[in-house]
Design a protein around this motif. Structure first.
Motif, PDB file in Angstrom:
ATOM      1  N   LYS A 302      -6.776  70.948  55.155  1.00  0.00           N
ATOM      2  CA  LYS A 302      -7.808  70.635  54.276  1.00  0.00           C
ATOM      3  C   LYS A 302      -7.598  71.220  52.908  1.00  0.00           C
ATOM      4  O   LYS A 302      -7.868  70.663  51.652  1.00  0.00           O
ATOM      5  N   THR A 303      -7.583  72.539  53.007  1.00  0.00           N
ATOM      6  CA  THR A 303      -7.788  73.534  51.934  1.00  0.00           C
ATOM      7  C   THR A 303      -6.786  72.990  50.748  1.00  0.00           C
ATOM      8  O   THR A 303      -7.282  72.901  49.522  1.00  0.00           O
ATOM      9  N   ILE A 304      -5.575  72.841  51.072  1.00  0.00           N
ATOM     10  CA  ILE A 304      -4.450  72.221  49.969  1.00  0.00           C
ATOM     11  C   ILE A 304      -4.926  71.155  49.220  1.00  0.00           C
ATOM     12  O   ILE A 304      -4.828  70.892  48.250  1.00  0.00           O
ATOM     13  N   VAL A 395     -17.325  72.449  48.771  1.00  0.00           N
ATOM     14  CA  VAL A 395     -18.057  73.042  49.842  1.00  0.00           C
ATOM     15  C   VAL A 395     -17.126  73.174  51.036  1.00  0.00           C
ATOM     16  O   VAL A 395     -17.029  72.121  51.554  1.00  0.00           O
ATOM     17  N   ASP A 396     -16.836  74.354  51.311  1.00  0.00           N
ATOM     18  CA  ASP A 396     -16.010  74.299  52.669  1.00  0.00           C
ATOM     19  C   ASP A 396     -16.696  74.826  53.722  1.00  0.00           C
ATOM     20  O   ASP A 396     -17.420  75.679  53.647  1.00  0.00           O
ATOM     21  N   GLU A 397     -16.133  74.044  54.707  1.00  0.00           N
ATOM     22  CA  GLU A 397     -16.573  74.723  56.328  1.00  0.00           C
ATOM     23  C   GLU A 397     -17.979  74.655  56.360  1.00  0.00           C
ATOM     24  O   GLU A 397     -18.627  75.672  56.646  1.00  0.00           O
ATOM     25  N   GLN A 398     -18.581  73.706  56.094  1.00  0.00           N
ATOM     26  CA  GLN A 398     -20.168  73.734  56.035  1.00  0.00           C
ATOM     27  C   GLN A 398     -20.642  72.480  56.987  1.00  0.00           C
ATOM     28  O   GLN A 398     -20.236  71.537  56.851  1.00  0.00           O
TER      29      GLN A 398
END
Ligand code: ADP
Ligand code: MG
Length: 684
Positions: A302-304, A395-398
């Motif tokens: 997902k990050t990329i 907003v990551d990993e939330q």
């Protein structure tokens, strides 16, 4: 007397002052309240069984009718338990009815009474045919129990079921005065029947066909859709009223930008990554603000995707904020971005442990636009942080990104686009209910060449063999995590199992470098420990779930989880996802002496979406989301898994109404819907 929805319960037939008081105490004050108090199941009492035939019906509930030939109450000698026994006879035969610890029945059922009995015939341990703890009612002539479908309501006080049914039956006379909160045109668009007949049918089903029993009848659909539609429209209205501004920025993706993205990428994107990237890029270029949820399994990349979105925004002259839930993760993102983008983008870190000088530089750089990408924790949401032109917030990993946080973000920019990423997959049903106002992008594919993580469940007695294996792996160059189930880290005393585990690990592995990490450590110390682990200076990291989200150490290939039964499957999956990130064979061992079945299921299932579904079924939404305040997910009549198709329908219509009818109209509809009670079918 005419009964309306406002008629107080005490004026209803069958409700004397005592019962009325009990109803009121249960929140049922008027006929209208009772109309919304729905049965949770039904009993088909239309077809009584001849007592002579009871023996052929063991283990299925039957309706019997007959006369009480004898009734006697006695107390067992051994356990001093009260046993009430009745012999019921109907002209074809007789059967014994037994109740335990209900001595008061002796005053209620007497020889000569005529009873309708509903219960399950069983062969007792003495080999006798009998019915234990049956529902019963006396009847004379054409009583309601005489061949009806009987609705079963949750108990209210100690009002006998039959009396409660009678009182509710009286309240149903108020149905014609009920105001339908869905106007006829809306009912037509939703394809549902009127409210009054729907409620009437649920109280008094004309038949118990499959559609009705599986809650698919037109009556059920009407009520479930109303509940879901209220939520979906309310979410959309809230979102629409926040976003009155359309975006002023114009985002373009040209060939030059595409070429740059290609240069930056260290690998080829998977098909799924390409698809969601397209969805995001389209949103960025649209004049409506993006509000999108990006879902994907642990390690699906997902990050990329988010970073490419960031590059698009930055190259169009706007700033990007990346919010991570912990400092460790913020640091990790920061490092990876630096690695990927070199100096072509000005990146800054915003954490709680910045020095005063660093903070000044950060604030100034964000304000004048020099800093293009800010990576940080929720510290980024603080009021004094001001952006020159915030275009995108990631907003990551939330698991739960709240309205309040979104509003803070909106306040920081020209209606920034928002991309929320979840740590573990959420079942579609839950995402729709919880994030009904977000668009959904799903990465349903892992990058090629991923390690399969061997997962096993072991009893605590077997742990020595696991330790032995870990030792061999470390000799071969691997690193290991040992996780303790400490979730609530606010209390110091709760850390005890971890500190004991840490000491035990050090003793068991005297020649290994063992370190401990938990959420109560100062951020700098956590960070330092994590960096040492990354550099390979620690062999075994004994930790709480602080390592759960997103940590990426390719050389760590062993995950040992102690008391694994205390975790939800999605959380275990998230932990398991910390290994298998490099080229080493990877292992995840769960140690538990309880809930072996659930954990064995987990060991067999590698797909995060499947596990999330399973988790939802086994533990419910609250556990899955790791939050106790998942009130929004507790529907009173509908069920998010069973009724997912209706949830989708409700959402589609909510979107259509905002678009075609406008926000003002939608707001009026919501107000009307929120003004009526939600029908509830509660089993206590
Ligand atoms: P998550 O979705 O769990 O956040 P990450 O974004 O952390 O996953 O990606 C996991 C790992 O996979 C990272 O090391 C990342 O560099 C790598 N990765 C991502 N996409 C691909 C791809 N298309 N091909 C190969 N490796 C990839
Ligand atoms: Mg991630």
């Amino acid at each position: 007397m005419t009964i309306t929805i406002d008629t107080p319960v005490r004026a209803l037939p069958g409700a004397g002052p005592i019962r009325a008081k009990q109803l009121e105490e249960a929140g049922l004050a008027t006929a209208g309240d009772l109309i919304y108090y729905l049965p949770y199941r039904y009993e088909d009492r239309r077809h009584p069984v001849r007592i002579a035939d009871v023996g052929r019906h063991t283990d299925t509930p039957v309706l019997l009718r007959g006369k009480v030939m004898s009734a006697n109450l006695h107390t067992t000698r051994l356990k001093r338990m009260k046993v009430f026994e009745v012999v019921l006879e109907d002209g074809t035969g007789a059967v014994k009815l037994v109740w335990f610890n209900q001595g008061f029945l002796g005053d209620q059922i007497r020889r000569g009474d005529r009873l309708a009995v509903f219960g399950t015939p069983k062969i007792s341990s003495y080999g006798q045919l009998q019915i234990e703890s049956a529902d019963w009612e006396k009847f004379e002539g054409d009583d309601e129990a005489d061949g009806a479908i009987v609705p079963i309501y949750s108990k209210v006080g100690n009002i006998p079921p039959k009396a409660l049914r009678q009182i509710i039956g009286g309240a149903l006379n108020a149905l014609p005065t009920l105001d339908d909160p869905l106007a006829p045109a809306l009912r037509k668009r939703l394809g549902v029947i009127d409210l009054a007949p729907a409620l009437e049918q649920i109280h008094r089903p004309p038949q118990l066909d499959d559609a009705f029993l599986f809650r698919r009848s037109r009556a059920h659909v009407r009520i479930i859709l109303q509940e879901f539609f209220t939520l979906q429209l309310a979410l959309r209205v809230r979102r629409a009223t926040e976003e009155v501004k359309t975006k002023t920025r114009k985002i373009k993706v040209d060939d030059e930008l595409r070429a740059e993205v290609k240069r930056v990428l260290p690998f080829r994107l998977t098909k799924a990554q390409k698809r969601v990237l397209k969805e995001i890029a389209t949103d960025l270029q649209s004049e409506k603000p993006m509000y999108r949820l990006l879902e994907g399994d642990v390690g699906s990349g997902k990050t990329i995707v988010a970073l490419i979105a960031a590059i698009i925004m930055i190259r169009n002259g706007h700033q990007v904020a990346l919010l991570a839930p912990t400092e460790i993760l913020a640091e990790q993102h920061y490092q990876r971005i630096r690695q990927l983008l070199d100096d072509s983008v000005v990146v800054a870190k915003a954490t709680g442990s910045m020095t005063a000088g660093e903070r000044r530089t950060l604030l100034a750089g964000l304000r004048d636009g020099f800093i293009q990408l800010a990576v940080g924790t929720h510290a980024l949401l603080e009021d004094r942080i001001v952006f020159k032109s915030l275009g995108l917030a990631i907003v990551d990993e939330q698991h739960r990104f709240g309205v309040e946080q979104r509003q803070r973000l909106f306040a920081k920019g020209d209606t920034p686009d928002i991309l929320v990423m979840t740590a573990t997959p959420i079942p579609r049903s839950l995402a729709l209910a919880m994030y009904g106002d977000l668009e959904l992008s799903v990465i349903d594919e892992l990058p090629p060449g991923r390690q399969q993580i061997k997962t096993a469940v072991r009893a605590p007695e077997q742990i020595e063999r696991v330790y032995h294996f870990i030792d061999t792996e470390i000799t071969a160059g691997a690193q290991a995590y040992i996780v303790y189930p400490i979730i609530e880290e606010s209390e110091k005393s709760n850390l005890k199992p971890l500190t004991i585990g840490f000491e035990a690990t050090k003793m068991r592995f005297p020649n290994r470098r063992v370190a401990m990490m938990h959420g109560r450590m100062p951020p700098a110390e956590k960070e330092e420990t994590m960096q040492r682990f990354k550099r390979g200076e620690i062999d075994i990291l004994v930790s709480t779930t602080v390592i759960e989200v997103g940590i990426d150490v390719a050389n760590a290939s062993f995950m040992l989880i102690i008391d694994a039964d205390r975790f939800g499957l999605s959380q275990l999956h998230q932990l398991r996802g910390r290994v298998g990130r490099g080229t080493r064979h990877s292992y995840c061992v769960l140690v538990a002496d309880k809930e072996k079945d659930r954990l064995t299921q987990f060991a067999k299932t590698l797909n995060g979406f499947d596990l999330a579904d399973l988790d939802l079924k086994l533990r419910g939404p609250g556990e899955l989301l790791g939050t106790r305040q998942s009130g929004a997910m507790r529907f009173r009549f509908g069920h998010i898994v069973r009724d997912i198709a209706l949830m989708e329908k409700a959402r589609d219509l909510a979107i259509e109404i905002i678009e075609k009818d406008g926000v003002t109209k939608a707001e009026k509809i919501v107000q009307k819907l929120l003004g009526v009670p939600v029908p509830a079918s509660v089993k206590d």
